[in-house]
Design a protein around this motif. Structure first.
Motif, PDB file in Angstrom:
ATOM      1  N   ASN A  20       8.465   4.005   2.231  1.00 17.85           N
ATOM      2  CA  ASN A  20       7.255   3.200   2.127  1.00 17.85           C
ATOM      3  C   ASN A  20       7.736   1.770   1.846  1.00 17.85           C
ATOM      4  OD1 ASN A  20       5.106   1.690   0.977  1.00 17.85           O
ATOM      5  ND2 ASN A  20       4.020   3.592   0.472  1.00 17.85           N
ATOM      6  N   TYR A  21       7.676   0.920   2.862  1.00 19.72           N
ATOM      7  CA  TYR A  21       8.326  -0.378   2.738  1.00 19.72           C
ATOM      8  C   TYR A  21       7.642  -1.292   1.730  1.00 19.72           C
ATOM      9  CZ  TYR A  21      11.462   0.926   6.450  1.00 19.72           C
ATOM     10  OH  TYR A  21      12.430   1.565   7.168  1.00 19.72           O
ATOM     11  N   ALA A  22       6.361  -1.127   1.522  1.00 21.45           N
ATOM     12  CA  ALA A  22       5.696  -1.914   0.481  1.00 21.45           C
ATOM     13  C   ALA A  22       6.267  -1.569  -0.894  1.00 21.45           C
ATOM     14  CB  ALA A  22       4.187  -1.664   0.508  1.00 21.45           C
ATOM     15  N   GLN A  23       6.421  -0.263  -1.152  1.00 19.10           N
ATOM     16  CA  GLN A  23       7.013   0.181  -2.419  1.00 19.10           C
ATOM     17  C   GLN A  23       8.490  -0.221  -2.507  1.00 19.10           C
ATOM     18  OE1 GLN A  23       5.848   1.871  -5.081  1.00 19.10           O
ATOM     19  NE2 GLN A  23       3.723   2.051  -4.392  1.00 19.10           N
ATOM     20  N   LEU A  24       9.166  -0.137  -1.365  1.00 20.74           N
ATOM     21  CA  LEU A  24      10.595  -0.446  -1.345  1.00 20.74           C
ATOM     22  C   LEU A  24      10.840  -1.920  -1.680  1.00 20.74           C
ATOM     23  CD1 LEU A  24      13.364   0.870  -0.656  1.00 20.74           C
ATOM     24  CD2 LEU A  24      13.050   0.022   1.670  1.00 20.74           C
ATOM     25  N   LEU A  25      10.025  -2.811  -1.100  1.00 20.23           N
ATOM     26  CA  LEU A  25      10.184  -4.237  -1.364  1.00 20.23           C
ATOM     27  C   LEU A  25       9.773  -4.601  -2.786  1.00 20.23           C
ATOM     28  CD1 LEU A  25       8.877  -5.689   2.033  1.00 20.23           C
ATOM     29  CD2 LEU A  25      11.246  -5.659   1.223  1.00 20.23           C
ATOM     30  N   ALA A  26       8.760  -3.895  -3.278  1.00 18.71           N
ATOM     31  CA  ALA A  26       8.250  -4.229  -4.617  1.00 18.71           C
ATOM     32  C   ALA A  26       9.134  -3.702  -5.732  1.00 18.71           C
ATOM     33  CB  ALA A  26       6.826  -3.686  -4.771  1.00 18.71           C
ATOM     34  N   HIS A  27       9.664  -2.501  -5.550  1.00 16.03           N
ATOM     35  CA  HIS A  27      10.362  -1.852  -6.664  1.00 16.03           C
ATOM     36  C   HIS A  27      11.780  -1.397  -6.321  1.00 16.03           C
ATOM     37  CE1 HIS A  27       6.459  -1.869  -8.614  1.00 16.03           C
ATOM     38  NE2 HIS A  27       5.937  -1.197  -7.595  1.00 16.03           N
ATOM     39  N   GLY A  28      12.192  -1.577  -5.072  1.00 17.38           N
ATOM     40  CA  GLY A  28      13.513  -1.122  -4.679  1.00 17.38           C
ATOM     41  C   GLY A  28      13.516   0.373  -4.383  1.00 17.38           C
ATOM     42  N   PRO A  29      14.661   0.920  -4.014  1.00 11.88           N
ATOM     43  CA  PRO A  29      14.736   2.350  -3.689  1.00 11.88           C
ATOM     44  C   PRO A  29      14.366   3.224  -4.887  1.00 11.88           C
ATOM     45  CG  PRO A  29      16.700   1.183  -2.934  1.00 11.88           C
ATOM     46  CD  PRO A  29      15.950   0.229  -3.813  1.00 11.88           C
ATOM     47  N   SER A  30      13.456   4.141  -4.680  1.00 15.11           N
ATOM     48  CA  SER A  30      13.030   5.057  -5.742  1.00 15.11           C
ATOM     49  C   SER A  30      12.404   6.276  -5.092  1.00 15.11           C
ATOM     50  CB  SER A  30      11.995   4.374  -6.650  1.00 15.11           C
ATOM     51  OG  SER A  30      10.793   4.124  -5.928  1.00 15.11           O
ATOM     52  N   ARG A  31      12.235   7.353  -5.874  1.00  9.52           N
ATOM     53  CA  ARG A  31      11.592   8.549  -5.334  1.00  9.52           C
ATOM     54  C   ARG A  31      10.159   8.248  -4.925  1.00  9.52           C
ATOM     55  NH1 ARG A  31      14.019  13.626  -5.693  1.00  9.52           N
ATOM     56  NH2 ARG A  31      12.222  14.213  -4.424  1.00  9.52           N
ATOM     57  N   GLY A  32       9.515   7.316  -5.609  1.00  7.71           N
ATOM     58  CA  GLY A  32       8.150   6.969  -5.255  1.00  7.71           C
ATOM     59  C   GLY A  32       8.048   6.270  -3.923  1.00  7.71           C
ATOM     60  N   ALA A  33       9.123   5.587  -3.497  1.00  5.30           N
ATOM     61  CA  ALA A  33       9.125   4.892  -2.213  1.00  5.30           C
ATOM     62  C   ALA A  33       9.581   5.787  -1.070  1.00  5.30           C
ATOM     63  CB  ALA A  33      10.016   3.657  -2.292  1.00  5.30           C
ATOM     64  N   LEU A  34      10.101   6.957  -1.413  1.00  5.12           N
ATOM     65  CA  LEU A  34      10.626   7.871  -0.397  1.00  5.12           C
ATOM     66  C   LEU A  34       9.481   8.586   0.318  1.00  5.12           C
ATOM     67  CD1 LEU A  34      13.558   8.820   0.399  1.00  5.12           C
ATOM     68  CD2 LEU A  34      13.100  10.840  -0.998  1.00  5.12           C
ATOM     69  N   VAL A  35       9.545   8.632   1.638  1.00  2.00           N
ATOM     70  CA  VAL A  35       8.551   9.355   2.443  1.00  2.00           C
ATOM     71  C   VAL A  35       9.223  10.611   3.000  1.00  2.00           C
ATOM     72  CG1 VAL A  35       7.006   9.289   4.431  1.00  2.00           C
ATOM     73  CG2 VAL A  35       7.346   7.225   3.038  1.00  2.00           C
ATOM     74  N   SER A  36       8.783  11.761   2.552  1.00  4.80           N
ATOM     75  CA  SER A  36       9.421  13.021   2.944  1.00  4.80           C
ATOM     76  C   SER A  36       9.096  13.369   4.394  1.00  4.80           C
ATOM     77  CB  SER A  36       8.949  14.159   2.037  1.00  4.80           C
ATOM     78  OG  SER A  36       9.302  13.915   0.700  1.00  4.80           O
ATOM     79  N   SER A  37      10.090  13.851   5.117  1.00  3.86           N
ATOM     80  CA  SER A  37       9.860  14.403   6.455  1.00  3.86           C
ATOM     81  C   SER A  37       9.364  15.838   6.313  1.00  3.86           C
ATOM     82  CB  SER A  37      11.166  14.394   7.251  1.00  3.86           C
ATOM     83  OG  SER A  37      12.062  15.376   6.711  1.00  3.86           O
ATOM     84  N   PRO A  38       8.835  16.433   7.381  1.00  2.00           N
ATOM     85  CA  PRO A  38       8.454  17.846   7.306  1.00  2.00           C
ATOM     86  C   PRO A  38       9.620  18.748   6.907  1.00  2.00           C
ATOM     87  CG  PRO A  38       7.472  16.833   9.251  1.00  2.00           C
ATOM     88  CD  PRO A  38       8.414  15.827   8.668  1.00  2.00           C
ATOM     89  N   VAL A  39      10.824  18.406   7.370  1.00  4.07           N
ATOM     90  CA  VAL A  39      11.995  19.217   7.024  1.00  4.07           C
ATOM     91  C   VAL A  39      12.302  19.089   5.535  1.00  4.07           C
ATOM     92  CG1 VAL A  39      14.454  19.580   7.444  1.00  4.07           C
ATOM     93  CG2 VAL A  39      12.940  19.032   9.358  1.00  4.07           C
ATOM     94  N   MET A  40      12.221  17.876   4.989  1.00  3.66           N
ATOM     95  CA  MET A  40      12.473  17.693   3.563  1.00  3.66           C
ATOM     96  C   MET A  40      11.452  18.460   2.724  1.00  3.66           C
ATOM     97  SD  MET A  40      12.555  14.206   1.257  1.00  3.66           S
ATOM     98  CE  MET A  40      14.224  13.694   1.615  1.00  3.66           C
ATOM     99  N   ARG A  41      10.188  18.403   3.127  1.00  5.43           N
ATOM    100  CA  ARG A  41       9.156  19.147   2.412  1.00  5.43           C
ATOM    101  C   ARG A  41       9.438  20.645   2.436  1.00  5.43           C
ATOM    102  NH1 ARG A  41       3.298  18.595   4.181  1.00  5.43           N
ATOM    103  NH2 ARG A  41       3.231  20.283   2.652  1.00  5.43           N
TER     104      ARG A  41
END
Length: 378
Positions: free
Chosen positions: A141-162
């Protein structure tokens, strides 16, 4: 068996009422009653996080009658051993690759296997030439990534990851259409059951119950061969074309009836003669010889699959319902057959015209079909 709360998904309707009837329900919704009846009658051991035992999954796919009289409709008509091997593969830590020419029900079988095993067939990666690595691994989630840097909250899971995190079945459709370097992102996932996230210095480890079903064919244009390293991670099950004309007629009739009911079309069984005719034409042109083996034929460039036969008959039923008397007739299927056969306007049209004049014209009981073919081919 109780599934983890994380596996339950609430679907919110966009642009319509939440209770609106969907055009094509997912397998787990369309056959919810059968799955519930199987779960209630199923007293056999179940692998971790499976909704049903392997025996019940196979029964769901192949059909049968339960002790309480509940009839389970067959979802796949073909050799029983194929489904048994596919189900057994999913019960191990080895991924499943359903391989076959177009129209052999690879996607259909994949969806129903996931529905029966995990109760959710929607963890899907649709393979195309433009499928990015993020569709298999993860995105941001690039908005989250730019605001807070890499974090689990900014990560967007793929169907495989889920699927890995929740112990469920992920599906990868048309694996050979995905670019080779993106395909290979599955290697670590399938061999180590781990998905590294180097940006966070973490990894996602698959929990028990996770597996992958992929589909592929090696006949269509635009395919990317699987690397030997990736192919070794799969157990390959080849889905054949229907062995006999009667088996193919049965498949087409069942599927057309299901589609017709969802579209409020006339029953396909009333047009069984035309279904049989469509299947005969497809099989003869596909095999390059007439059913009696007496006349050699040229095969057109298209695959003329069972799926295409289903499409031709469904379209014919719609014509009969909206512009005819509701009964499937030769004129309702002739144009659909022409469209399926003539993919290359130059070469295929000649092949079709030769077939019409040398086979259709001379066949007993096919005069009305011959006239319809001549009319749409003019």
């Amino acid at each position: 068996m109780t599934m983890p709360e994380t596996s339950e998904t609430t679907v919110e309707t966009v642009g319509g009422s939440a209770g609106a009837e969907v055009l094509r329900p997912h397998a787990e919704d369309a056959f919810a009653d059968e799955l519930a009846a199987l779960a209630a009658a199923d007293d056999r051991p179940r692998p971790a996080r499976w909704r049903l035992s392997p025996w019940a999954v196979a029964t769901y796919l192949l059909g049968g009658t339960l002790p309480d009289g509940t009839v389970i409709t067959p979802k796949y008509v073909g050799p029983r051993r194929i489904i048994e091997v596919a189900v057994t593969t999913l019960a191990t830590d080895r991924a499943l690759l359903l391989l076959g020419v177009p129209g052999t029900a690879k996607t259909w079988v994949s969806e129903h296997l996931a529905a029966a095993v995990s109760g959710d067939s929607t963890l899907l990666v649709q393979g195309t030439a433009g499928t990015p690595e993020e569709a298999i691994r993860y995105g941001w989630n690039y908005a989250q990534l730019l605001a807070h840097g890499p974090s689990r909250g900014a990560l967007v899971s793929s169907p495989v990851m889920r699927a890995m995190a929740e112990g469920m079945t992920a599906r990868v459709e048309e694996l050979t259409r995905i670019p080779a370097d993106v395909q290979d992102s599955l290697i670590t996932i399938l061999s180590e059951k781990t998905l590294p996230v180097p940006e966070l210095g973490q990894e996602i480890q698959a929990v028990r119950g996770f597996n992958v079903i992929a589909t592929a064919n090696d006949r269509d244009r635009g395919i990317n061969d699987l690397s030997s390293a990736l192919r070794r991670r799969f157990n390959t099950v080849v889905l054949p074309l229907p062995a006999t004309a009667e088996a193919e007629v049965d498949i087409v009739s069942r599927r057309v009836d299901q589609i017709g009911r969802s579209l409020d079309l006339p029953g396909g069984l009333e047009g069984i003669a035309e279904i049989r005719r469509v299947v005969t034409v497809f099989r003869e042109l596909r095999d390059g010889v007439t059913a009696d083996g007496r006349t050699k034929l040229k095969s057109p460039s298209g695959t003329l699959s069972t799926a295409e036969a289903i499409s031709v008959v469904t379209n014919g039923l719609a014509l009969a319902a909206h512009f005819g008397d509701g009964v499937l007739r030769p004129g309702d299927v002739a144009s659909g057959i022409l469209g399926a056969v003539v993919r290359d306007p130059a070469a295929d049209r000649v092949i079709w015209q030769e077939y019409v004049e040398t086979v259709v014209r001379e066949r007993d009981g096919w005069k009305d079909f011959y006239r319809a073919c001549r009319e749409v081919s003019a």
